[in-house]
Design a protein around this motif. Structure first.
Motif, PDB file in Angstrom:
ATOM      1  N   THR B  81      29.889 -18.316 -43.002  1.00  0.00           N
ATOM      2  CA  THR B  81      28.860 -16.908 -42.966  1.00  0.00           C
ATOM      3  C   THR B  81      29.821 -15.783 -42.489  1.00  0.00           C
ATOM      4  O   THR B  81      29.653 -14.746 -42.885  1.00  0.00           O
ATOM      5  CB  THR B  81      27.575 -16.967 -42.567  1.00  0.00           C
ATOM      6  OG1 THR B  81      27.716 -17.632 -41.192  1.00  0.00           O
ATOM      7  CG2 THR B  81      26.885 -18.189 -43.484  1.00  0.00           C
ATOM      8  N   ALA B  82      30.338 -16.310 -41.334  1.00  0.00           N
ATOM      9  CA  ALA B  82      31.179 -15.113 -40.615  1.00  0.00           C
ATOM     10  C   ALA B  82      32.308 -14.509 -41.381  1.00  0.00           C
ATOM     11  O   ALA B  82      32.462 -13.352 -41.572  1.00  0.00           O
ATOM     12  CB  ALA B  82      31.398 -15.676 -39.092  1.00  0.00           C
ATOM     13  N   ARG B  84      32.438 -14.282 -44.620  1.00  0.00           N
ATOM     14  CA  ARG B  84      31.818 -13.297 -45.702  1.00  0.00           C
ATOM     15  C   ARG B  84      31.256 -12.076 -45.220  1.00  0.00           C
ATOM     16  O   ARG B  84      31.276 -11.312 -45.793  1.00  0.00           O
ATOM     17  CB  ARG B  84      30.638 -14.151 -46.451  1.00  0.00           C
ATOM     18  CG  ARG B  84      31.586 -15.332 -46.905  1.00  0.00           C
ATOM     19  CD  ARG B  84      30.588 -15.798 -48.370  1.00  0.00           C
ATOM     20  NE  ARG B  84      31.147 -17.389 -48.689  1.00  0.00           N
ATOM     21  CZ  ARG B  84      30.357 -18.087 -48.816  1.00  0.00           C
ATOM     22  NH1 ARG B  84      28.904 -18.358 -48.200  1.00  0.00           N
ATOM     23  NH2 ARG B  84      30.848 -19.313 -49.337  1.00  0.00           N
ATOM     24  N   ARG B  85      30.865 -12.151 -43.884  1.00  0.00           N
ATOM     25  CA  ARG B  85      30.293 -10.780 -43.429  1.00  0.00           C
ATOM     26  C   ARG B  85      31.468 -10.029 -43.036  1.00  0.00           C
ATOM     27  O   ARG B  85      31.257  -8.847 -42.997  1.00  0.00           O
ATOM     28  CB  ARG B  85      29.404 -11.384 -42.044  1.00  0.00           C
ATOM     29  CG  ARG B  85      28.399 -10.346 -41.789  1.00  0.00           C
ATOM     30  CD  ARG B  85      27.804 -10.740 -40.369  1.00  0.00           C
ATOM     31  NE  ARG B  85      27.553 -12.155 -40.443  1.00  0.00           N
ATOM     32  CZ  ARG B  85      27.421 -13.150 -39.625  1.00  0.00           C
ATOM     33  NH1 ARG B  85      27.797 -12.684 -38.153  1.00  0.00           N
ATOM     34  NH2 ARG B  85      27.143 -14.317 -39.664  1.00  0.00           N
ATOM     35  N   GLY B 109      21.901  -7.065 -45.953  1.00  0.00           N
ATOM     36  CA  GLY B 109      22.911  -7.622 -45.009  1.00  0.00           C
ATOM     37  C   GLY B 109      22.391  -7.583 -43.632  1.00  0.00           C
ATOM     38  O   GLY B 109      22.470  -8.402 -42.627  1.00  0.00           O
ATOM     39  N   LEU B 112      19.616  -9.877 -42.603  1.00  0.00           N
ATOM     40  CA  LEU B 112      20.241 -11.120 -42.615  1.00  0.00           C
ATOM     41  C   LEU B 112      20.586 -11.401 -41.288  1.00  0.00           C
ATOM     42  O   LEU B 112      20.357 -12.424 -40.674  1.00  0.00           O
ATOM     43  CB  LEU B 112      21.095 -11.258 -43.412  1.00  0.00           C
ATOM     44  CG  LEU B 112      20.603 -11.593 -44.865  1.00  0.00           C
ATOM     45  CD1 LEU B 112      21.802 -11.880 -45.927  1.00  0.00           C
ATOM     46  CD2 LEU B 112      19.724 -12.649 -45.088  1.00  0.00           C
ATOM     47  N   ASN B 113      21.311 -10.400 -40.656  1.00  0.00           N
ATOM     48  CA  ASN B 113      21.957 -10.620 -39.245  1.00  0.00           C
ATOM     49  C   ASN B 113      20.940 -10.500 -38.179  1.00  0.00           C
ATOM     50  O   ASN B 113      21.355  -9.979 -37.018  1.00  0.00           O
ATOM     51  CB  ASN B 113      23.106  -9.546 -39.158  1.00  0.00           C
ATOM     52  CG  ASN B 113      24.135 -10.053 -40.144  1.00  0.00           C
ATOM     53  OD1 ASN B 113      24.644 -11.202 -39.671  1.00  0.00           O
ATOM     54  ND2 ASN B 113      24.732  -9.240 -40.950  1.00  0.00           N
ATOM     55  N   VAL B 115      18.927  -7.551 -37.452  1.00  0.00           N
ATOM     56  CA  VAL B 115      18.438  -6.226 -37.209  1.00  0.00           C
ATOM     57  C   VAL B 115      17.009  -6.149 -37.808  1.00  0.00           C
ATOM     58  O   VAL B 115      16.547  -6.368 -39.009  1.00  0.00           O
ATOM     59  CB  VAL B 115      19.491  -5.173 -37.640  1.00  0.00           C
ATOM     60  CG1 VAL B 115      18.968  -3.972 -37.413  1.00  0.00           C
ATOM     61  CG2 VAL B 115      20.801  -5.778 -37.498  1.00  0.00           C
ATOM     62  N   ARG B 161      25.649  -1.123 -49.875  1.00  0.00           N
ATOM     63  CA  ARG B 161      25.091  -2.544 -49.264  1.00  0.00           C
ATOM     64  C   ARG B 161      26.420  -3.458 -48.627  1.00  0.00           C
ATOM     65  O   ARG B 161      25.993  -3.983 -47.511  1.00  0.00           O
ATOM     66  CB  ARG B 161      24.657  -3.447 -50.426  1.00  0.00           C
ATOM     67  CG  ARG B 161      23.941  -4.749 -50.136  1.00  0.00           C
ATOM     68  CD  ARG B 161      23.537  -5.318 -51.309  1.00  0.00           C
ATOM     69  NE  ARG B 161      24.383  -5.790 -52.386  1.00  0.00           N
ATOM     70  CZ  ARG B 161      24.113  -6.272 -53.363  1.00  0.00           C
ATOM     71  NH1 ARG B 161      22.776  -6.218 -53.675  1.00  0.00           N
ATOM     72  NH2 ARG B 161      24.825  -6.859 -54.211  1.00  0.00           N
ATOM     73  N   THR B 162      27.532  -3.435 -49.242  1.00  0.00           N
ATOM     74  CA  THR B 162      28.511  -4.210 -48.676  1.00  0.00           C
ATOM     75  C   THR B 162      29.050  -3.452 -47.516  1.00  0.00           C
ATOM     76  O   THR B 162      29.346  -4.216 -46.446  1.00  0.00           O
ATOM     77  CB  THR B 162      29.775  -3.983 -49.666  1.00  0.00           C
ATOM     78  OG1 THR B 162      29.108  -4.861 -50.843  1.00  0.00           O
ATOM     79  CG2 THR B 162      30.971  -4.899 -49.223  1.00  0.00           C
ATOM     80  N   VAL B 165      27.044  -3.545 -43.839  1.00  0.00           N
ATOM     81  CA  VAL B 165      27.391  -4.660 -42.591  1.00  0.00           C
ATOM     82  C   VAL B 165      28.861  -4.509 -41.886  1.00  0.00           C
ATOM     83  O   VAL B 165      29.081  -5.272 -40.877  1.00  0.00           O
ATOM     84  CB  VAL B 165      27.057  -6.162 -43.083  1.00  0.00           C
ATOM     85  CG1 VAL B 165      26.005  -6.396 -43.549  1.00  0.00           C
ATOM     86  CG2 VAL B 165      28.191  -6.527 -44.173  1.00  0.00           C
TER      87      VAL B 165
END
Lengths: 358, 258, 289
Positions: B81-82, B84-85, B109, B112-113, B115, B161-162, B165
């Motif tokens: 996941t890290a 892809r982030r 995103g 998900l993290n 925030v 959106r990309t 993050v």
């Protein structure tokens, strides 16, 4: 974007995450089940089932905190939900395995030639024998008649909807066909009871209501019709338009195109749908109970006098006080399930071979 | 922000089928690198291997090493996941989450993290939408569904959106192939701005687009159907399009390749 | 044609039910007892409807979380071979006749349920749900749990299809943002599948409400409105029809038909609501594509 990169507030995890050591998880499991066992056996609170259930819950909670500590909250949530989903799967398997196991172990007890060659005629409470041949005959006849009624009707209705229907009217029909598939079987039984048995049959039965296998077949038809219409309709829709247009282009009239091109192409799928609905109808008990009345003796004529069916036989033997009845009930249940499953599996295999695919 | 990506002997499989064979490729930070080549040559597969998305398909796996600033993202202890982030991706068809509003799409995103603070989310959403040149068009309707935008706007929403993050690397898989020429132009302009901040790798079928937007270009090809894709030539875009070293590249560029 | 059938069903049922309802000495909707064969007849649907409701609620409360768990497991966790094999098994289970589940429920499953009831009663007897002093076993809980096992395959099969239809593009988008598998399910799969899941739950509810034979074999047949779910007792509209039909006279038959009419109306509403959701969703996804 000149501000310092902040991938996640409060911490920059980097790429390498810490993994929760396996030993820690094993430790959590030991403690969870240990505590659970101590509580249950120590205080007499419950037996081994509770030890397992409580141990699992404690383990899930404990492992959540352990993973949370090593890998963070997100990983903990992910893994705990994953574990819950896996446990749901295992939990559901238990009763299903139990059903299958009981069915086979108890159902084979009376699985002998006698069971398939005798009826319950003149079988008293203390007789260990007795069979279901009358019920098997009943099921086969009723289902066959129901299929003979519904298959042409259902296929024609589906052809109409797909090939000729259009607009809001067709949409409304489709909607109600869908709704009909959810009608409880007992309501279908009541309908045939009210309409056929209580109102129509007294005309030619000296004013007395007449129960019969045919009435049961009618009730099953009410249940089968919507499913057949629906599945046939879906298969007809899958027939590629160019196939039809090709036939039209050759000057073939529409009805001929449907009979010669469309239906043969969709045929395997249509048969699959029919077999599935037959399988479902064969297992129905309530409508047969209401309108066929049940019987202990063989009655080959579905149009006169009471008949029974395999499912009704199971129901009646289940409620019978004789100590030999349960074995008969289970064997009949096994026979019924075998019949239904063979139909279903055959239908699915046929569907798997089908060339028309979504 | 931007990081260097280096592939060494990257080989990817779908089950027993080898899709790409030993790709070696080094992408410098703050550049746009275009991957071109005929259909089925493995350029998309390579791209999906860069953020470890290839392996989510059943039976798919990757061999070799792929380093981002000298850290191998295929090491065992690496958190997927890290990865892809850090390495964001924009897809061929615009794919905003259909049930979410524009605002929720952009901050998906971040949420998900972890925030949660509304003000932080709002600032981040505005910043990302401004970077994606979409802010002025949607600022009055942030609560409306993202699926209600035009195709080009949806794609810029996906870019927003990309980048919301704040990744290091942005992968784009034929981001304009489903768009009209005007939207395509808007996205190409956006790429020029974004390369000041990110390392961008883009797969494209459109050679003019590769020539317009990229600094370096990699040409992938296959011998015949069923063979794995290979990297034929990798050089400055100018060189590839004007004076390629390989005959195959020249055939493809000039349209002599099927 | 189908409309004709639906209207015909209603019309004939009403025609048969009216004489009985006219003879009814009690209020059909509020009376809890069911004595249509005495003079004057007294019967009402209140306790039966209550039983139908309670067993269905128990069934859904138990089955829905488990079914969604299995559906997610089959669509997003299980290796492909396990997913197809068990998907097939689930389809087969949906085809097993209800009388078999009923038989299993009252011969095998009743034992663990009885022990569990005794245990609940001992430690949680102060909660009205688990009160009473026995006997336990042929109770709402047994009936509800058997129903749960029966609707489980239906809800699982339908929602698995819904989950599987989640656009891959959305799942990959979530993963590319750095989502874990569960977060991907929460951001992409669950919101997308919500209408479909609601519809499948309502179809399961429709099935549970109308289930006859399994309940006829597992309930204890005491007409009362009680919140106690572990004591012997309980009855439902459909089970009452199956069990009461044999000894029903003319008024009794009419009374049963009247109760069937109520059941018909309830299931019709539930099914129409479920189908309406599915139809709206279909339009939604088709316009989005």
């Amino acid at each position: 974007m000149t501000a310092p990169a902040q991938t996640a507030p409060g911490r920059d995890p980097g790429l390498r995450g810490r993994r929760t050591p396996l030993l820690v998880l094993v430790g959590v499991a030991v403690v969870a089940f240990g505590v659970s066992a101590a509580i249950c056996y120590g205080t007499g609170f419950g037996n081994w089932v509770l030890v397992l259930v409580m141990g699992l819950i404690l383990y899930l909670v404990g492992s959540f905190f352990a993973i949370n500590r090593y890998e963070g909250r997100r990983a903990a949530r992910d893994r705990t939900w994953g574990a819950l989903i896996h446990s749901a799967f295992v939990l559901a398997l238990l009763p299903l395995v139990s059903v299958v196991w009981t069915l086979i172990s108890k159902g084979t007890e009376r699985l002998d030639l006698n069971f398939f060659s005798t009826s319950m005629n003149n079988i008293g409470a203390r007789d260990p024998d007795g069979g279901a041949v009358h019920a098997i005959i009943g099921t086969l006849e009723q289902v066959a008649i129901a299929a003979a009624i519904t298959v042409p009707l259902g296929v024609l209705a589906a052809v109409y909807i797909v090939e000729y229907g259009r607009g809001r009217f067709t949409l409304a029909i489709r909607f109600f066909v869908d709704v009909m598939t959810g009608i409880p079987s007992i309501v279908a039984g009541l309908f045939v009871l009210a309409f056929w048995v209580l109102i129509v049959t007294p005309w030619f039965n000296n004013g007395q209501p007449a129960f019969s296998g045919f009435a049961a077949a009618l009730a099953l038809s009410v249940l089968m019709l919507p499913t057949i219409v629906r599945s046939t309709e879906e298969m007809l829709r899958l027939v590629p338009a160019p196939l039809r247009e090709g036939a039209y282009a050759l000057g073939v009239p529409k009805w001929k195109t449907i009979v010669r091109v469309v239906i043969p192409t969709a045929l395997p799928g249509i048969i699959t749908g029919i077999m599935l609905s037959i399988a479902r109808a064969a297992g129905e008990t309530a409508p047969v109970l209401l309108v066929a009345g049940g019987s202990d003796a063989v009655n080959i004529n579905p149009f006169e006098n009471n008949q029974t069916s395999l499912s009704l036989f199971v129901f009646q033997q289940a409620g019978d006080a004789s100590r030999f009845a349960p074995a008969r009930a289970w064997t009949a249940a096994l026979t019924l399930v075998a019949l239904v499953l063979i139909l279903t599996i055959a239908a699915k295999l046929l569907a798997g071979r089908n060339r028309l695919r979504r | 922000m931007a990081k260097r990506v280096e592939a060494t002997g990257v080989t990817a499989y779908y089950g027993s089928f080898k899709a790409i064979d030993s790709i070696n490729l080094r992408v410098e930070p703050k550049t746009v690198t275009a991957l071109i080549g005929p259909s089925g040559c493995g350029k998309s597969t390579f791209l999906r291997a860069v953020n470890r998305l290839h392996e989510v398909l059943p039976g798919a796996r990757v061999e070799g090493s792929l380093t981002v600033d000298d850290e191998n993202i295929y090491d065992k202890d690496v958190d997927v996941t890290a990865v892809r982030r850090m390495i964001g991706m924009v897809f061929q068809r615009p794919n905003p989450f259909p049930t979410m509003s524009i605002f929720d799409n952009v901050v998906a995103g971040l949420k998900l993290n972890g925030v949660r603070r509304k003000s932080v989310l709002q600032d981040a959403a505005e910043k990302a939408l401004r970077s994606a040149n979409l802010w002025d068009e949607v600022k009055d309707r942030l609560g409306k569904p993202g699926a209600g935008l035009s195709g080009g706007q949806q794609q810029r929403l996906c870019i927003a959106r990309t980048i919301a993050v704040e990744p290091q690397v942005v992968l784009m898989d034929e981001p304009c192939s489903a768009l009209d020429p005007i939207s395509t132009l808007a996205i190409e302009e956006l790429m020029f701005q974004l390369k000041d901040l990110y390392t961008i790798i883009i797969v494209t079928h459109n050679m003019q687009q590769a020539a317009r937007v990229s600094d370096r270009t990699a040409f992938f090809s296959i011998e015949k159907t069923g063979d794995p894709g290979r990297l034929i030539e990798y050089d400055n875009t100018q060189k590839i399009f004007n004076n390629p070293s390989e005959q195959k590249t020249e055939d493809y560029i000039t349209g002599r390749f099927g | 044609m189908v409309l004709v059938i639906i209207v015909a069903i209603t019309a004939f049922l009403v025609a048969e039910a009216v004489p009985a309802l006219q003879a009814d000495d009690a209020n059909f909707l509020t009376e809890t007892e069911w004595f249509p064969n005495q003079t004057p007849p007294e019967f009402g649907i209140a306790a039966l409807a209550w039983g139908t409701l309670v067993t269905s609620v128990i069934a859904l409360v138990v089955a829905v979380p488990v079914a969604l768990g299995i559906a997610l497991y089959l669509s997003h966790y299980a290796p492909r071979r396990i997913a197809t094999t068990f998907g097939f098994v689930i389809d087969l289970l949906a085809a097993v006749p209800s009388v078999v589940f009923g038989l299993w429920g009252f011969t095998v499953f009743i034992e663990p349920v009885r022990s569990f009831s005794v245990w609940l009663n001992k430690y949680f007897g102060w909660i009205p749900l688990f009160g009473g002093d026995g006997p336990f076993g042929r109770s709402f809980m047994l009936g509800g749990l058997v129903l749960a096992i029966m609707v489980l395959p239906i809800i699982t099969a339908l929602s698995r299809e819904v989950f599987r239809q989640t656009p891959t593009a959305n799942e990959e988008a979530a993963l590319s943002l750095g989502a874990t598998r569960w977060e991907m399910i929460r951001t992409a799969v669950l919101p997308y599948g919500r209408p479909g899941v609601i519809a499948s739950v309502m179809l399961g509810l429709g099935r549970a409400l109308g289930e006859t034979i399994a309940l006829a074999l597992t309930l204890g047949f005491i007409n009362e409105i009680t919140v106690n779910i572990i004591q012997n007792g309980g009855n439902s509209i459909a089970a009452n029809i199956a069990n009461g039909f044999g000894e029903a006279g003319e008024i009794g038959r009419g009374a049963l038909i009247a109760s069937g009419l109520v059941l018909f109306a309830i299931t019709l509403v539930v099914n129409m609501a479920a189908r309406a959701i599915i139809y709206r969703r279909r339009e939604f996804t088709e316009s989005a594509a």
